[in-house]
Design an enzyme around this catalytic site. Structure first.
Site, mmCIF file in Angstrom:
data_model
loop_
_atom_site.group_PDB
_atom_site.id
_atom_site.type_symbol
_atom_site.label_atom_id
_atom_site.label_comp_id
_atom_site.label_asym_id
_atom_site.label_seq_id
_atom_site.Cartn_x
_atom_site.Cartn_y
_atom_site.Cartn_z
ATOM 1 N N TYR A 61 0.861 -1.197 0.000
ATOM 2 C CA TYR A 61 0.000 0.000 0.000
ATOM 3 C C TYR A 61 0.888 1.236 0.000
ATOM 4 O O TYR A 61 1.840 1.316 0.774
ATOM 5 C CB TYR A 61 -0.898 0.028 1.241
ATOM 6 C CG TYR A 61 -2.326 -0.325 0.897
ATOM 7 C CD1 TYR A 61 -3.021 0.428 -0.050
ATOM 8 C CD2 TYR A 61 -2.975 -1.400 1.493
ATOM 9 C CE1 TYR A 61 -4.328 0.103 -0.394
ATOM 10 C CE2 TYR A 61 -4.274 -1.729 1.159
ATOM 11 C CZ TYR A 61 -4.951 -0.966 0.207
ATOM 12 O OH TYR A 61 -6.234 -1.292 -0.129
ATOM 13 N N GLU A 63 -0.537 4.776 -0.580
ATOM 14 C CA GLU A 63 -1.381 5.946 -0.867
ATOM 15 C C GLU A 63 -0.577 7.227 -0.645
ATOM 16 O O GLU A 63 0.184 7.339 0.315
ATOM 17 C CB GLU A 63 -2.633 5.925 0.022
ATOM 18 C CG GLU A 63 -3.652 4.936 -0.500
ATOM 19 C CD GLU A 63 -4.734 4.583 0.500
ATOM 20 O OE1 GLU A 63 -4.527 4.787 1.701
ATOM 21 O OE2 GLU A 63 -5.780 4.062 0.071
ATOM 22 N N ASP A 208 -6.739 13.259 -25.109
ATOM 23 C CA ASP A 208 -6.649 11.850 -24.718
ATOM 24 C C ASP A 208 -5.888 11.160 -25.842
ATOM 25 O O ASP A 208 -6.439 10.866 -26.908
ATOM 26 C CB ASP A 208 -8.064 11.282 -24.562
ATOM 27 C CG ASP A 208 -8.061 9.800 -24.217
ATOM 28 O OD1 ASP A 208 -7.004 9.161 -24.377
ATOM 29 O OD2 ASP A 208 -9.118 9.286 -23.827
ATOM 30 N N THR A 234 -3.657 5.832 -22.001
ATOM 31 C CA THR A 234 -3.420 4.507 -21.452
ATOM 32 C C THR A 234 -1.944 4.199 -21.681
ATOM 33 O O THR A 234 -1.251 4.906 -22.418
ATOM 34 C CB THR A 234 -4.267 3.438 -22.161
ATOM 35 O OG1 THR A 234 -4.076 3.582 -23.568
ATOM 36 C CG2 THR A 234 -5.742 3.584 -21.832
ATOM 37 N N LYS A 237 -1.432 0.433 -25.061
ATOM 38 C CA LYS A 237 -1.737 0.313 -26.493
ATOM 39 C C LYS A 237 -0.428 0.421 -27.270
ATOM 40 O O LYS A 237 0.407 -0.472 -27.165
ATOM 41 C CB LYS A 237 -2.773 1.376 -26.885
ATOM 42 C CG LYS A 237 -4.131 1.200 -26.165
ATOM 43 C CD LYS A 237 -5.157 2.184 -26.685
ATOM 44 C CE LYS A 237 -6.543 1.933 -26.106
ATOM 45 N NZ LYS A 237 -6.774 2.620 -24.829
ATOM 46 N N ARG A 243 -1.504 -2.671 -18.686
ATOM 47 C CA ARG A 243 -2.852 -2.116 -18.767
ATOM 48 C C ARG A 243 -2.976 -1.064 -17.663
ATOM 49 O O ARG A 243 -2.875 -1.387 -16.477
ATOM 50 C CB ARG A 243 -3.849 -3.263 -18.554
ATOM 51 C CG ARG A 243 -5.257 -2.994 -18.959
ATOM 52 C CD ARG A 243 -5.972 -4.281 -19.247
ATOM 53 N NE ARG A 243 -5.557 -4.781 -20.545
ATOM 54 C CZ ARG A 243 -6.048 -4.375 -21.718
ATOM 55 N NH1 ARG A 243 -7.012 -3.481 -21.745
ATOM 56 N NH2 ARG A 243 -5.590 -4.858 -22.846
HETATM 57 N N1 DSN Z 1 -11.454 0.129 -25.604
HETATM 58 C C1 DSN Z 1 -10.416 0.917 -26.208
HETATM 59 C C2 DSN Z 1 -10.319 0.711 -27.673
HETATM 60 O O1 DSN Z 1 -10.498 -0.413 -28.089
HETATM 61 O O2 DSN Z 1 -10.047 1.638 -28.419
HETATM 62 C C3 DSN Z 1 -10.528 2.346 -25.889
HETATM 63 O O3 DSN Z 1 -10.552 2.493 -24.514
#
Ligand code: DSN
Length: 424
Positions: A61, A63, A208, A234, A237, A243
């Protein structure tokens, strides 16, 4: 058990104590190994990313922020989180502040909104039906329920965002926050001009960049820095990390963003995931990563041309980035039918609405196709042309099980030529 791993002892123990769970895990790894992954938001995490997530950092933990925690024993996770912060800022020159704790992209967006918006504030984001994201104002998402949502879109005909139209919309709506970014937009974003338009109408500008973060890091897509006030992403990707999510902001918003992440919307940070983010950001700083991102975009261009040559229609006529939207209705099927047909031959895609789609979203006229995962796996232009041929053949010969079996054998053979990245 055929599989081994750097932390093989731990993996083998799952097999011994929980064969039912282990069978499902190995089946998924086999699915990844023996199919061609074209889902634009997926990728293969770097090996150190997988390794970091399997460490005992998950037990801790922590925080708060490095040096200012609510728990003892944080001296080593502080080092980990500072490494993640330093590398994230090095990866995106012009970024002034980063918080690496958001558990996901949706959490990163929630934190950003929590930092700068109140209930009922006006926001302006790309319509979900034109490639935007649920968290940019969809009525079924918190963003659509808590804020007064206005949307901009692409133009009929060009299927691209027209920034003159966008500027007029922004001037009419006068939002508090303008959101750029998409999950299905195949063209370059002019973040500099969008920021100027947003700022002219008194709005904050949020990008984003989840889909294109790797391309931005590698300099193959214009950067939102230093134009945006807040940038969310994110990390799993194009970046090939764990993730998870991350939020960058201007220095004057740092305190508000940090407070929004914790205690605003989250509790304890996932320190094993933050370690994996540090590993990914470090690897994304290398020349190899930059070259891979360039190849991702080159592969997408080759794939787009090959689809067009076979009679498929590409939304906006092609792609500038890592993904394309293929209108499959000229081939005689819906997006949903194409997704099922391609699954059967070992190619994974998702059905996707195209702009002004006459079909409902769960049927859809299109499929979304991306090259990050196949490029990470080592596929090049020749494989892209093969993939386009197999995709169109699978659709055209949809009533012929023998043809489908032959195409499945071809995709297996391609997979055999390119080992799964991240695993031995
Ligand atoms: N679910 C993602 C995508 O496939 O683009 C976006 O968050």
């Amino acid at each position: 058990m055929s599989m081994t791993h750097a932390s093989g002892a731990a993996w083998a123990r799952i097999a011994d104590v929980d064969p039912e769970l282990w069978a499902a895990i190995t089946a998924e790894v086999d699915r990844q190994r023996w199919s061609i992954e074209l889902i634009a938001s997926e990728n293969f995490a770097f090996a150190p990313v997988l390794e970091a997530q399997g460490t005992a950092l998950t037990n801790k933990y922590a925080e708060g922020l490095p040096g200012r925690r609510y728990y003892g024993g944080c001296e080593f996770v502080d080092i980990v989180e500072r490494l993640a912060q330093e590398r994230a800022l090095a990866l995106f020159p012009g970024a002034e502040h980063v918080n690496v704790q958001p558990h996901s992209g949706a959490q990163a967006n929630l934190a950003a909104y929590f930092a700068v918006l109140d209930h009922g504030d006006r926001i302006l984001g790309l319509s979900l039906a034109h490639g935007g994201h649920l968290t940019h104002g969809s009525p079924v998402n918190f963003s659509g329920k808590w804020f007064e949502v206005h949307a901009y879109g692409v133009e009929q005909g060009t299927e691209r965002i027209d920034l003159d139209v966008f500027a007029r919309t922004a001037a009419e709506v006068r939002p508090k926050l303008v959101i750029a970014g998409a999950s299905a937009y195949p063209r370059i974003w002019d973040f500099e001009r969008m920021a100027a338009i947003a700022h002219d109408v008194g709005a904050l500008f949020l990008v984003d960049m989840a889909h294109i973060a790797g391309l931005v890091a590698a300099g193959v897509h214009p950067s939102p820095f230093p134009h945006a006030d807040i940038v969310t992403s994110t990390t799993h990707k194009t970046l090939r990390g764990p993730r998870g999510g991350v939020v960058f902001c201007k220095a004057d918003l740092a305190k508000a963003v940090d407070k929004a992440v914790f205690p605003g919307i989250q509790g304890g940070p996932l320190m094993h995931v933050i370690a994996a983010k540090a590993a990914a950001f470090g690897l994304a700083l290398t020349d190899d990563f930059r070259a891979d991102q360039r190849r991702t975009v080159e592969n997408a261009a080759v794939l787009a041309d090959a689809f067009t040559a076979r009679g498929a229609r590409l939304v906006s006529g092609g792609t500038d980035n890592h993904l394309m939207l293929v209108d499959v209705t000229p081939l005689g099927v819906t997006g949903r039918e194409a997704e099922t047909l391609l699954d059967a031959v070992g190619i994974t895609v998702n059905k996707n609405a195209i702009p002004f789609d006459p079909l409902p979203p769960n049927t859809a006229s299109g499929i979304r196709v991306g090259t990050p995962a196949t490029t990470t796996r080592g596929f090049g232009p020749d494989e892209m042309r093969e993939i386009a041929r197999i995709v169109v053949d699978a659709i055209e010969h949809r009533d012929d099980p023998t043809a489908a079996a032959a195409l499945r054998a071809e995709t297996r053979a391609m997979c055999a030529r390119f080992p799964l990245p991240g695993l031995p």
